[in-house]
Design a protein around this motif. Structure first.
Motif, PDB file in Angstrom:
ATOM      1  N   SER A  79      60.009  26.402  30.529  1.00  0.00           N
ATOM      2  CA  SER A  79      61.329  26.090  29.993  1.00  0.00           C
ATOM      3  C   SER A  79      62.010  24.948  30.739  1.00  0.00           C
ATOM      4  O   SER A  79      62.056  24.935  31.969  1.00  0.00           O
ATOM      5  CB  SER A  79      62.221  27.341  30.054  1.00  0.00           C
ATOM      6  OG  SER A  79      63.475  27.087  29.467  1.00  0.00           O
ATOM      7  N   GLY A  80      62.497  23.982  29.950  1.00  0.00           N
ATOM      8  CA  GLY A  80      63.167  22.824  30.524  1.00  0.00           C
ATOM      9  C   GLY A  80      62.286  21.588  30.619  1.00  0.00           C
ATOM     10  O   GLY A  80      62.778  20.519  30.999  1.00  0.00           O
ATOM     11  N   SER A 140      55.750  15.657  27.818  1.00  0.00           N
ATOM     12  CA  SER A 140      55.062  15.965  29.078  1.00  0.00           C
ATOM     13  C   SER A 140      54.403  17.345  29.067  1.00  0.00           C
ATOM     14  O   SER A 140      53.851  17.780  30.074  1.00  0.00           O
ATOM     15  CB  SER A 140      56.055  15.894  30.251  1.00  0.00           C
ATOM     16  OG  SER A 140      57.055  16.898  30.125  1.00  0.00           O
ATOM     17  N   GLY A 141      54.467  18.043  27.909  1.00  0.00           N
ATOM     18  CA  GLY A 141      53.933  19.394  27.841  1.00  0.00           C
ATOM     19  C   GLY A 141      52.478  19.427  27.423  1.00  0.00           C
ATOM     20  O   GLY A 141      51.789  18.404  27.330  1.00  0.00           O
ATOM     21  N   TYR A 183      58.875  30.030  28.374  1.00  0.00           N
ATOM     22  CA  TYR A 183      58.256  28.809  27.866  1.00  0.00           C
ATOM     23  C   TYR A 183      59.050  28.272  26.686  1.00  0.00           C
ATOM     24  O   TYR A 183      59.619  29.035  25.900  1.00  0.00           O
ATOM     25  CB  TYR A 183      56.814  29.080  27.421  1.00  0.00           C
ATOM     26  CG  TYR A 183      55.840  29.247  28.566  1.00  0.00           C
ATOM     27  CD1 TYR A 183      55.115  28.164  29.051  1.00  0.00           C
ATOM     28  CD2 TYR A 183      55.658  30.489  29.169  1.00  0.00           C
ATOM     29  CE1 TYR A 183      54.229  28.310  30.105  1.00  0.00           C
ATOM     30  CE2 TYR A 183      54.776  30.643  30.229  1.00  0.00           C
ATOM     31  CZ  TYR A 183      54.067  29.549  30.687  1.00  0.00           C
ATOM     32  OH  TYR A 183      53.193  29.692  31.745  1.00  0.00           O
ATOM     33  N   ASP A 184      59.078  26.936  26.573  1.00  0.00           N
ATOM     34  CA  ASP A 184      59.676  26.255  25.419  1.00  0.00           C
ATOM     35  C   ASP A 184      58.571  25.731  24.517  1.00  0.00           C
ATOM     36  O   ASP A 184      57.522  25.264  25.008  1.00  0.00           O
ATOM     37  CB  ASP A 184      60.539  25.074  25.876  1.00  0.00           C
ATOM     38  CG  ASP A 184      61.791  25.513  26.616  1.00  0.00           C
ATOM     39  OD1 ASP A 184      62.149  26.699  26.515  1.00  0.00           O
ATOM     40  OD2 ASP A 184      62.392  24.662  27.300  1.00  0.00           O
ATOM     41  N   VAL A 185      58.800  25.814  23.199  1.00  0.00           N
ATOM     42  CA  VAL A 185      57.807  25.371  22.208  1.00  0.00           C
ATOM     43  C   VAL A 185      58.482  24.451  21.192  1.00  0.00           C
ATOM     44  O   VAL A 185      59.592  24.737  20.732  1.00  0.00           O
ATOM     45  CB  VAL A 185      57.187  26.583  21.473  1.00  0.00           C
ATOM     46  CG1 VAL A 185      56.229  26.116  20.375  1.00  0.00           C
ATOM     47  CG2 VAL A 185      56.461  27.492  22.441  1.00  0.00           C
ATOM     48  N   TYR A 187      62.079  26.354  20.696  1.00  0.00           N
ATOM     49  CA  TYR A 187      61.934  27.800  20.560  1.00  0.00           C
ATOM     50  C   TYR A 187      61.420  28.319  21.896  1.00  0.00           C
ATOM     51  O   TYR A 187      60.459  27.770  22.455  1.00  0.00           O
ATOM     52  CB  TYR A 187      60.960  28.168  19.449  1.00  0.00           C
ATOM     53  CG  TYR A 187      60.702  29.662  19.381  1.00  0.00           C
ATOM     54  CD1 TYR A 187      61.595  30.509  18.743  1.00  0.00           C
ATOM     55  CD2 TYR A 187      59.594  30.225  20.021  1.00  0.00           C
ATOM     56  CE1 TYR A 187      61.389  31.881  18.715  1.00  0.00           C
ATOM     57  CE2 TYR A 187      59.387  31.597  19.996  1.00  0.00           C
ATOM     58  CZ  TYR A 187      60.279  32.417  19.344  1.00  0.00           C
ATOM     59  OH  TYR A 187      60.092  33.772  19.335  1.00  0.00           O
ATOM     60  N   SER A 188      62.038  29.370  22.416  1.00  0.00           N
ATOM     61  CA  SER A 188      61.692  29.864  23.747  1.00  0.00           C
ATOM     62  C   SER A 188      61.256  31.323  23.683  1.00  0.00           C
ATOM     63  O   SER A 188      61.750  32.099  22.866  1.00  0.00           O
ATOM     64  CB  SER A 188      62.877  29.731  24.705  1.00  0.00           C
ATOM     65  OG  SER A 188      63.287  28.383  24.818  1.00  0.00           O
TER      66      SER A 188
END
Length: 415
Positions: free
Chosen positions: A63-64, A69-70, A91-93, A111-112
């Motif tokens: 998250s964040g 960069s993911g 986690y962020d999606v 979405y987390s």
């Protein structure tokens, strides 16, 4: 005339667009993003879209993270499984629809989701954090959701140290009723007790000093013990089976600075009190000691209702050990409860002192069978002053508990 010209131009543009075969429909953003089947290290991400021919790019990270960069996942279905995730981590999606090589949707809003907490480790690892008994910052002593705190109505005196007690049961198991004493614990149960002092009892915002965390683990039907000593930085505790002395000071509720040379027991010392017929066992979590109200509701009934204790349906079937500080009980009940918790681990059949003394301080033992009357003078002598090797209890404390001594003496005076 000007209005007619504008209308003509607008009509011409509409006609031209209608004839332009190169027009590309807008690529829709996916909807209803969701996370399912979340575990400690994986999750399935699902979404909806009406275009059966579309493909998708999914990007995710802790998250964040900054988009770009993911971790990138390409998918042709309306779901994908994410693996190798970190436990207890958010986690962020983001998802992008690909209708063609030159027709991409915008990314979805973030979405987390959060993975589950790591499993408690029923092993004596080198550091306390490796056991996963606590979440996030170890110093905060936030108990993992896979364990639960328990409290005792009458507690052992340990040089005025505070204690946090917890039990971690393996997934899908529970304690089993076996009378008013200890329940039957399943294999791989972990019981832990953390000792600490508040720096200032009148202002808890000033923090605390955590000293040690004692651990019992049931493995193949037998209990194993280990002691974790906290470092000065209060960031970690390390397995150490040797005894040591730690000077501790704090401000009490009257504003007076108190100090003790706190003695951390060796593993051998722990066995002295925790032995029963030469076998190691827990002492504190007896059902009768946990059968009282905590925060307005009965603690034991709560364990029954949430499936942590089976074999019994109502806490009223279990006797309750009195709180020795509650003067609504008789002085005999209070004193006998105090002796039970502070002395009976050794002064009981199968205990460490069975061969040296015929006293039996278990609360349910009758006065006649307890031998308290016959040993009255000896008890008075052993509790009246602190002398290492002579005073009772022999280990576990380094100073006299004045309030406890006064209670026992007052009770002995009635006999």
């Amino acid at each position: 005339m000007k209005k007619l010209t504008i209308l003509f131009v607008f009509a011409f543009i509409l006609h031209a667009c209608d004839k332009d075969d190169s027009f590309t429909p807008v690529c829709d953003i996916v909807t209803n993003v969701a996370a399912n089947s979340i575990t400690r290290n994986s999750a399935i991400i699902t979404w909806n879209n009406t275009d059966d021919s579309a493909s998708y790019t999914l990007e995710y990270g802790i998250s964040g993270f900054v988009l770009g960069s993911g971790v990138i996942v390409s998918e042709t279905n309306l779901s994908t499984q994410l693996t190798a995730l970190q436990a207890n981590t958010t986690y962020d999606v983001y998802i992008q629809t690909i209708c063609s090589s030159n027709n991409l949707s915008s990314y979805t809003n973030v979405y987390s989701f959060t993975t589950l907490e790591p499993a408690v480790v029923p092993e004596l690892r080198p550091t306390l954090s490796e056991l996963n008994l606590f979440s996030n910052n170890l110093y905060d002593l936030n108990i993992t959701s896979l364990a639960f705190e328990y409290n005792l109505n009458t507690t052992l005196f340990s040089d005025f140290a505070h204690k946090q007690r917890l039990i971690a049961l393996p997934d899908g198991t529970s304690m089993t009723y076996d009378g008013d004493g200890l329940p039957i614990f399943p294999d791989n149960t972990v019981i832990a007790k953390t000792f600490f002092y508040n720096n200032n009892e009148r202002d808890l915002d000033e923090g605390r000093r955590i000293i040690e965390t004692r651990v019992l683990i049931k493995i193949n039907g037998n209990w194993e013990s280990g002691n974790y000593k906290w470092n000065g930085e209060q960031t970690e505790a390390f397995l150490d089976l040797d005894s040591s002395i730690l000077p501790v000071s704090w401000i009490d509720n009257d504003g007076i600075t108190q100090s003790v040379n706190y003695k951390i027991p060796s593993n051998t010392d722990c066995f002295t009190c925790h032995q029963s017929f030469d076998n190691l066992k827990p002492i504190g979590p007896k059902l009768r000691s946990m059968n009282f109200n905590v925060n307005g509701s009965n603690q034991l009934q709560g364990f029954i209702d949430n499936g942590r204790l089976n074999g019994i349906t109502n806490s009223t079937s279990v006797r309750s050990l009195p709180n020795w500080e509650d003067d609504t009980y008789s002085i005999e009940d209070r004193a006998r409860a105090y002796l039970d918790v502070n002395c009976a681990s050794c002064h009981i059949p199968g205990g460490q002192c069975e061969d040296q003394s015929d006293t039996n301080f278990a609360y349910e033992t009758s006065l006649v069978d307890s031998k308290i009357v016959e040993r009255k003078e000896t008890i008075e002598f052993r509790i009246s002053d602190y002398n290492e090797g002579i005073s009772m209890p022999l280990i576990g404390t380094t100073i006299l508990h004045t309030e406890g001594v006064e209670l026992i003496q007052a009770y002995l005076d009635t006999l």
